[in-house]
Write a protein that holds these residues in place. Sequence first.
Motif, PDB file in Angstrom:
ATOM      1  N   ARG A  33      23.060  11.965  14.942  1.00 15.98           N
ATOM      2  CA  ARG A  33      24.470  11.645  14.701  1.00 15.98           C
ATOM      3  C   ARG A  33      25.362  12.879  14.806  1.00 15.98           C
ATOM      4  NH1 ARG A  33      26.564   7.322  12.289  1.00 15.98           N
ATOM      5  NH2 ARG A  33      24.494   6.679  11.565  1.00 15.98           N
TER       6      ARG A  33
ATOM      7  N   ARG B 227      20.346   4.831  18.446  1.00 19.67           N
ATOM      8  CA  ARG B 227      20.238   4.369  17.056  1.00 19.67           C
ATOM      9  C   ARG B 227      19.946   2.874  16.950  1.00 19.67           C
ATOM     10  NH1 ARG B 227      25.415   2.667  14.542  1.00 19.67           N
ATOM     11  NH2 ARG B 227      27.068   2.635  16.127  1.00 19.67           N
TER      12      ARG B 227
ATOM     13  N   ASP C  46      24.487   6.836  20.053  1.00 21.66           N
ATOM     14  CA  ASP C  46      24.973   5.509  19.665  1.00 21.66           C
ATOM     15  C   ASP C  46      24.288   4.385  20.426  1.00 21.66           C
ATOM     16  OD1 ASP C  46      26.753   6.050  17.558  1.00 21.66           O
ATOM     17  OD2 ASP C  46      28.192   6.875  18.983  1.00 21.66           O
TER      18      ASP C  46
ATOM     19  N   ARG D 257      25.761  15.278  18.917  1.00 18.08           N
ATOM     20  CA  ARG D 257      26.133  14.623  20.178  1.00 18.08           C
ATOM     21  C   ARG D 257      26.461  15.638  21.264  1.00 18.08           C
ATOM     22  NH1 ARG D 257      28.043  11.101  16.167  1.00 18.08           N
ATOM     23  NH2 ARG D 257      27.730   8.869  16.582  1.00 18.08           N
TER      24      ARG D 257
END
Length: 298
Positions: free
Chosen positions: A190, A174, A171, A193
């Motif tokens: 995504r 990206r 996060d 993780r």
Amino acid sequence: MLSAAEWRPLAEAHAARVDAFVEPHLARRADQVKHPVHDFLFTYYSHRPAQLRRWHPGYGVALEDAVEHAGLKGYGPPSLVEEGAQRPSRDLVAVTEEYVASQRPLVGRLHALLVATAGRAPQFGCFGLHEWAMVHRSAEHGTRHDWPLRLGPEGTDAVVESHRVGCSHFDAFRFFTPTARPLNTLQPGRDDRADFEQPGCLHAGMDLYKHAFRLSPMIPSDLVADCFELARDIRVLDMRAAPYDLADLGFEPVRIETPEGKATYVEAQRGFAERGAPLRARLVTECERLLAVAAQNS
């Protein structure tokens, strides 16, 4: 079971605790003033200020005369008023076993991520370069915040290009600019993780708040507030080490492009990893408790 005389002071104390952060944010929002540091937890994450202020005791505690909780998602008449007694009552509400069972997939995913993260050795060599990579070649891609770059566009690009960039947090990754993405030594995705997250990462520490509020109202609100306070402190370091010049807001930069700045960053990063470890452990324990309840009711 908590009587109204017992739980209402707890709810008021919780609201007062988080109002120290919520009220300034709401005032800025009313004045249409943005703050790149202190607004982040309210704009990036989906937990609204009113939800943060709302107190929950967590699964396993019934509340007396809690009309304001009765209509909330996850609440209903408790199965047991006291040990051995089946006596659902209109004036008692609690997080229901059925709701916990319905959240089993979410709780399972969070548990797996938290356990995987806790099981890795923390890494302290990123120096906050994720924020720099988000503005790499800003002349082409622009910046994420309306604040000047401390070293200017060319100086910022030079920092990114002269360092090893090793961001493990999807996060953050990206938001890298297209020119910065290939420079990262890792390519987190995504859906993987749990394969990359590690406890030294500032964003992994901030995300403890996200994991906690996603478990609401099944876990106690004090744990959510503890994670929020950690995330808020981490955000300060995150932006002090970022390429932006925030001196006008009173934030002294951590100059990660220098040896002294790197040492300062790593020391603070270690401290946040130490603060985050017991919170992550508490979340793991809560997940395991909830999974056990869900298994009994599936």
